[in-house]
Write an enzyme that holds these catalytic residues in place. Structure first.
Site, PDB file in Angstrom:
ATOM      1  N   GLU A 115      -7.091   1.292  -2.246  1.00 11.62           N
ATOM      2  CA  GLU A 115      -5.676   1.479  -1.896  1.00 11.62           C
ATOM      3  C   GLU A 115      -5.049   0.185  -1.382  1.00 11.62           C
ATOM      4  O   GLU A 115      -5.419  -0.305  -0.317  1.00 11.62           O
ATOM      5  CB  GLU A 115      -5.543   2.576  -0.824  1.00 11.62           C
ATOM      6  CG  GLU A 115      -4.100   2.844  -0.429  1.00 11.62           C
ATOM      7  CD  GLU A 115      -3.933   3.995   0.558  1.00 11.62           C
ATOM      8  OE1 GLU A 115      -4.942   4.422   1.152  1.00 11.62           O
ATOM      9  OE2 GLU A 115      -2.790   4.450   0.729  1.00 11.62           O
ATOM     10  N   GLU A 134      -0.363  -3.780   7.594  1.00  8.34           N
ATOM     11  CA  GLU A 134      -1.704  -3.194   7.735  1.00  8.34           C
ATOM     12  C   GLU A 134      -2.806  -4.081   7.171  1.00  8.34           C
ATOM     13  O   GLU A 134      -3.964  -3.962   7.568  1.00  8.34           O
ATOM     14  CB  GLU A 134      -1.740  -1.809   7.072  1.00  8.34           C
ATOM     15  CG  GLU A 134      -0.763  -0.865   7.742  1.00  8.34           C
ATOM     16  CD  GLU A 134      -0.865   0.571   7.264  1.00  8.34           C
ATOM     17  OE1 GLU A 134      -1.960   0.988   6.845  1.00  8.34           O
ATOM     18  OE2 GLU A 134       0.158   1.270   7.307  1.00  8.34           O
ATOM     19  N   ASP A 168       0.128   4.402  -2.942  1.00 11.06           N
ATOM     20  CA  ASP A 168       0.778   5.140  -1.856  1.00 11.06           C
ATOM     21  C   ASP A 168       2.267   4.783  -1.888  1.00 11.06           C
ATOM     22  O   ASP A 168       2.640   3.608  -1.721  1.00 11.06           O
ATOM     23  CB  ASP A 168       0.117   4.715  -0.535  1.00 11.06           C
ATOM     24  CG  ASP A 168       0.676   5.438   0.683  1.00 11.06           C
ATOM     25  OD1 ASP A 168       1.909   5.593   0.768  1.00 11.06           O
ATOM     26  OD2 ASP A 168      -0.125   5.804   1.555  1.00 11.06           O
ATOM     27  N   HIS A 200       3.631   2.639   1.031  1.00  7.25           N
ATOM     28  CA  HIS A 200       3.315   1.206   0.969  1.00  7.25           C
ATOM     29  C   HIS A 200       4.089   0.536  -0.170  1.00  7.25           C
ATOM     30  O   HIS A 200       4.579  -0.587  -0.037  1.00  7.25           O
ATOM     31  CB  HIS A 200       1.815   0.988   0.749  1.00  7.25           C
ATOM     32  CG  HIS A 200       0.959   1.516   1.859  1.00  7.25           C
ATOM     33  ND1 HIS A 200       1.147   1.169   3.175  1.00  7.25           N
ATOM     34  CD2 HIS A 200      -0.096   2.380   1.849  1.00  7.25           C
ATOM     35  CE1 HIS A 200       0.243   1.786   3.929  1.00  7.25           C
ATOM     36  NE2 HIS A 200      -0.526   2.528   3.147  1.00  7.25           N
ATOM     37  N   HIS A 246      -0.640   8.810  -3.120  1.00 10.55           N
ATOM     38  CA  HIS A 246      -0.218   9.296  -1.803  1.00 10.55           C
ATOM     39  C   HIS A 246       1.288   9.505  -1.848  1.00 10.55           C
ATOM     40  O   HIS A 246       2.055   8.585  -2.134  1.00 10.55           O
ATOM     41  CB  HIS A 246      -0.634   8.333  -0.692  1.00 10.55           C
ATOM     42  CG  HIS A 246      -2.042   8.551  -0.221  1.00 10.55           C
ATOM     43  ND1 HIS A 246      -2.751   7.626   0.506  1.00 10.55           N
ATOM     44  CD2 HIS A 246      -2.871   9.634  -0.382  1.00 10.55           C
ATOM     45  CE1 HIS A 246      -3.958   8.133   0.784  1.00 10.55           C
ATOM     46  NE2 HIS A 246      -4.050   9.331   0.240  1.00 10.55           N
ATOM     47  N   ARG A 294       7.559   7.263   5.604  1.00 16.76           N
ATOM     48  CA  ARG A 294       6.222   7.851   5.735  1.00 16.76           C
ATOM     49  C   ARG A 294       6.262   9.310   6.182  1.00 16.76           C
ATOM     50  O   ARG A 294       5.279   9.848   6.684  1.00 16.76           O
ATOM     51  CB  ARG A 294       5.326   7.035   6.678  1.00 16.76           C
ATOM     52  CG  ARG A 294       3.879   7.084   6.205  1.00 16.76           C
ATOM     53  CD  ARG A 294       2.988   6.076   6.884  1.00 16.76           C
ATOM     54  NE  ARG A 294       1.837   5.802   6.027  1.00 16.76           N
ATOM     55  CZ  ARG A 294       0.868   4.947   6.292  1.00 16.76           C
ATOM     56  NH1 ARG A 294       0.880   4.262   7.414  1.00 16.76           N
ATOM     57  NH2 ARG A 294      -0.131   4.763   5.458  1.00 16.76           N
ATOM     58  N   GLU A 325       0.116  12.351   2.303  1.00 16.65           N
ATOM     59  CA  GLU A 325      -0.421  11.610   3.448  1.00 16.65           C
ATOM     60  C   GLU A 325       0.793  11.108   4.218  1.00 16.65           C
ATOM     61  O   GLU A 325       1.296  10.009   3.988  1.00 16.65           O
ATOM     62  CB  GLU A 325      -1.297  10.431   2.973  1.00 16.65           C
ATOM     63  CG  GLU A 325      -2.085   9.827   4.124  1.00 16.65           C
ATOM     64  CD  GLU A 325      -2.551   8.416   3.837  1.00 16.65           C
ATOM     65  OE1 GLU A 325      -3.715   8.129   4.061  1.00 16.65           O
ATOM     66  OE2 GLU A 325      -1.718   7.593   3.387  1.00 16.65           O
TER      67      GLU A 325
HETATM   68 MN   LIG Z   1      -2.173   6.029   1.889  1.00 16.68          MN
END
Ligand SMILES: [Mn+2]
Length: 270
Positions: free
Chosen positions: A153, A159, A186, A189, A212, A218, A247
């Site tokens: 991922e 991060e 994701d 992201h 995701h 988010r 997620e």
């Molecule tokens: Mn994720």
């Protein structure tokens, strides 16, 4: 496509984007009641996951296991596959391998996300990418023995500074002998890192292994401002048939986030 929702069994991960927390039985019960096809589980470690309990719950609720996360390796144990320290890298490798085995035994892939670590101090980007490639080459055959992929991922810049986008991640996959390493894209992201989310998904193409499903902030899809229409079109164009897994932050609460996730899934992918 299959709908999935996340369950964290990591007490230290409060504040992280997991919808259900701390109670596997309750999480599976709610996931099934709301109509999800699968659950994605984040254990504190392979050893601390009660595999028989999970098997029983999946059977009881007719749920599939979407994937198993390795994030506790970093969040709890500060293990990174690209750590400057050889022994720490080895521990990280063993931690991830144990989760690959447990997940594979249940027919699911493991996720390498935050355990990719970052390059810093005396470690160069090339060195970190080399260590990550070595780790993936070691882990992927274990997944292959179970006939499942290994998921990598890319994460946003806050991060990691290693793999932030699809293009760089594909560059790494191309260098691997292992063919079963796939990308976990994701949408949260991607919203931060990709010039165009739909184009990036098209670029991933057959290498996309898992999605995701998170909005721009988010939160559950529909609680932010990402435009999903071109994303859904891109997924159709590449013939994506994997999991669409919520997620997301449990906001305003777990139940509402889960309900919003399944409603958005049905609206867009149903
Ligand atoms: Mn994720």
């Amino acid at each position: 496509m299959r709908s999935a929702i996340t369950i964290s069994l990591i007490p230290e991960a409060h504040g992280a984007p997991f919808v259900f927390r701390d109670d596997l039985a309750a999480g599976c019960e709610r996931a099934a009641a709301l109509g999800f096809d699968a659950v994605e589980v984040f254990p504190r470690s392979a050893q601390e996951l009660d595999v028989q309990q999970l098997k029983n719950l999946l059977a009881q609720h007719r749920l599939q296991l979407a994937a198993v996360g390795t994030g506790a390796g970093w969040m709890v144990h500060q293990l990174r596959l690209t750590d400057a320290d050889t022994e720490t890298r080895q521990c990280a490798q063993e931690f991830a391998a144990a989760i690959v085995e447990v997940a594979g035994g249940l027919g699911a892939p493991a996720i390498i996300g935050s355990m990719q670590g970052r390059w810093e101090g005396g470690v160069t980007r090339d060195q970190a990418l080399g260590w990550l490639a070595e780790a993936l080459e070691e882990l992927a055959p274990h997944a292959q023995n179970h006939r499942v992929p290994l998921l990598l991922e890319p994460l946003n810049r806050y991060e990691t500074n290693l793999l932030n986008n699809v293009a760089d991640s594909l560059d790494l996959l191309r260098k691997l002998r292992a063919q079963n390493v796939k990308l976990l894209c994701d949408l949260f992201h991607m919203n931060l890192e990709e010039a165009n989310i739909a184009d990036a998904l098209r670029l991933a193409g057959p290498k996309l292994g898992h999605l995701h499903f998170a909005d721009s902030n988010r939160r559950a899809f529909g609680f932010g401002h990402t435009d999903l229409a071109p994303v859904v079109q891109a997924l159709r164009d590449i013939g994506y048939a994997g999991c669409v897994s919520g997620e997301v932050l449990p906001l305003p609460d777990s139940e509402t986030a889960a309900k919003q996730t399944i409603a958005s899934f049905k609206r867009w992918f149903g």
